[in-house]
Enzyme design. Structure first.
Site, PDB file in Angstrom:
ATOM      1  N   TYR A 123      22.293  56.717  49.889  1.00  0.00           N
ATOM      2  CA  TYR A 123      20.762  56.989  50.435  1.00  0.00           C
ATOM      3  C   TYR A 123      19.924  56.303  49.452  1.00  0.00           C
ATOM      4  CZ  TYR A 123      16.471  59.395  50.910  1.00  0.00           C
ATOM      5  OH  TYR A 123      15.281  59.749  51.399  1.00  0.00           O
TER       6      TYR A 123
ATOM      7  N   GLU B 135      12.499  54.622  53.401  1.00  0.00           N
ATOM      8  CA  GLU B 135      13.786  55.323  53.152  1.00  0.00           C
ATOM      9  C   GLU B 135      14.965  54.085  53.921  1.00  0.00           C
ATOM     10  OE1 GLU B 135      14.323  59.629  53.772  1.00  0.00           O
ATOM     11  OE2 GLU B 135      15.342  58.667  55.654  1.00  0.00           O
TER      12      GLU B 135
END
Ligand code: GDP
Ligand code: MN
Length: 402
Positions: free
Chosen positions: A124, A212
């Site tokens: 992530y 993101e």
């Protein structure tokens, strides 16, 4: 020079909980276009609105593809909105199933058809404006592909954070420090450092409040790639970035918010029963607090701004009454530059133009207050000058109606 500490654990979490409220969301395929332009490796793909188009794109790409719902919502995978297809015919069938599907109340109108990747690991990488750190703040985790809020809750040590001093930008050793938390292999660290730097570039040049990559994958052949992309744009950055502003997809936002933006109103829908119509953001917040103080729940935040033209009041009333939970409408106007009599005329005019079911209670004070109270009383409205009294009345009416 103000030092920029690393944000302490926990501080950057709030915006992740309510990303919708933090700006204009764009679709994955749009975010990927921006990432690609910044030099981030992203699998090739194109967007389709029909199963036939999806099949064509899959045939052009060749090999296995992924068909992905384009809606402003995370967790599409779990909702059945991300499907792997071995060939073009299967891609067509998946597109048939996904197009028109509902994901968290949003109808899927487009799918992204993209080359499928072999995944070895999922990490992530995200950056968002962290208000408490007053700086863009990176969060990275080797535990990717899953809900990052869940990781933050259950394994806070699996996340590394870094706030970026906007005066200097992201420095090379900082990008390396973040990448080094994800991988041990020097080649992977090098690729991830470059991706993190480019993500920061893309974040800044897009005027983003959040960007993101989840997951950032490694492939068996040792490549690092972004296979998902998410971005929110700060509303205040849009006026100087028409190429970003035109990415807005009104079919993906609540109609009430589109309507409010077009009418020049700041509106946020909430879950309560007291519809609030206030001039000035500070007074709007204070009004919501007072509604709570008297035991009620606000149905919305709404700042009608300085103007009192009837069109704005009509728009405000239409938006508030489009929410079926609203049991009472509370006006709270402080007349400074705004003249109370103008607002009163706006309210009267608005109620002539549209049918309004819930009772309306009004508090007006300040410039031309007496004139305003006359106008309202002649038209049969209960008008107050005390904020406490009007809020208490509104809450009482909301309770009676419930
Ligand atoms: P999200 O559920 O909305 O976050 O959508 P993602 O794009 O992140 O996809 C969800 C999951 O589907 C990923 O975490 C992967 O496990 C899987 N997935 C997506 N793209 C691919 C791909 O190209 N190859 C493989 N093998 N899996 C994929
Ligand atoms: Mn994802």
């Amino acid at each position: 020079m103000r030092p920029f500490p690393v944000a302490p654990a926990g501080t950057a979490l709030r915006p992740f909980v309510t990303p919708e409220a933090e700006g204009m969301d764009i679709h994955e395929y749009q975010a990927k276009e921006r990432f690609r332009a910044a030099g981030i490796p992203v699998p090739s793909g194109r967007v389709a609105t029909t199963p036939e188009e999806a099949e064509e794109i899959a045939a052009d790409l060749g090999g296995p593809v992924v068909v992905k719902a384009q809606v402003h919502s995370g967790g599409r995978g779990k909702a059945g909105g991300v499907k792997l297809a071995g060939d073009a015919a299967e891609a067509r069938r998946h597109a048939e199933a996904i197009l028109g599907m509902q994901i968290r109340g949003l109808t899927v109108e487009k799918v992204l058809v993209t080359s499928a990747e072999d995944i070895e690991t999922e990490a992530y990488v995200g950056v968002l404006v962290d208000r408490s750190a007053q700086a863009p703040t990176f969060m990275v985790s080797p535990q990717g592909g899953v809900d990052i809020e869940e990781v933050a809750r259950t394994q806070p040590d699996a996340i590394r954070r870094l706030s970026v001093d906007p005066a200097f930008g992201l420095l090379p050793h900082q990008a390396y420090w973040l990448a080094n938390f994800l991988y041990d292999d020097p080649s992977l660290i090098k690729q991830a450092s470059r991706i993190i730097t480019r993500l920061h570039d893309s974040f800044v040049s897009s005027g983003a409040s959040m960007a993101e990559i989840n997951p950032l994958i490694t492939t068996p052949s040792g490549e690092v790639k972004a296979i998902d992309a998410k971005m929110s744009i700060d509303d205040n950055e849009l006026f100087r970035r028409p190429e970003v502003a035109q990415m807005r997809d009104t079919s993906s936002e609540p109609p009430s918010e589109t309507r409010a933006r077009e009418a020049g109103l700041s509106y946020v829908k909430l879950d309560g029963t007291v519809g609030c119509c206030v001039n000035g953001a500070g007074l709007a917040m204070a009004t919501m607090d007072l509604v709570k103080h008297y035991g009620g729940e606000p149905a919305n935040f709404l700042d009608i701004g300085g103007s009192s033209n009837p069109d704005k009041v009509v728009a405000a009333l239409e938006i508030i009454t489009s929410d079926p939970n609203v049991k009472v409408i509370l006006f709270n106007i402080f007349g400074g530059i705004t003249r109370c009599d103008d607002v009163a005329r706006g309210i009267v005019e608005a109620t002539r133009r549209i049918q309004i079911e819930p009772p309306i209670v009004i508090r007006l004070t300040g410039t031309n207050e007496e004139l305003a109270l006359d106008i309202l009383e002649q038209t049969g409205f209960s008008a107050y000058t005390s904020m406490d009294a009007v809020v208490a009345k509104a809450v009482e009416l909301a309770e009676e109606a419930a």
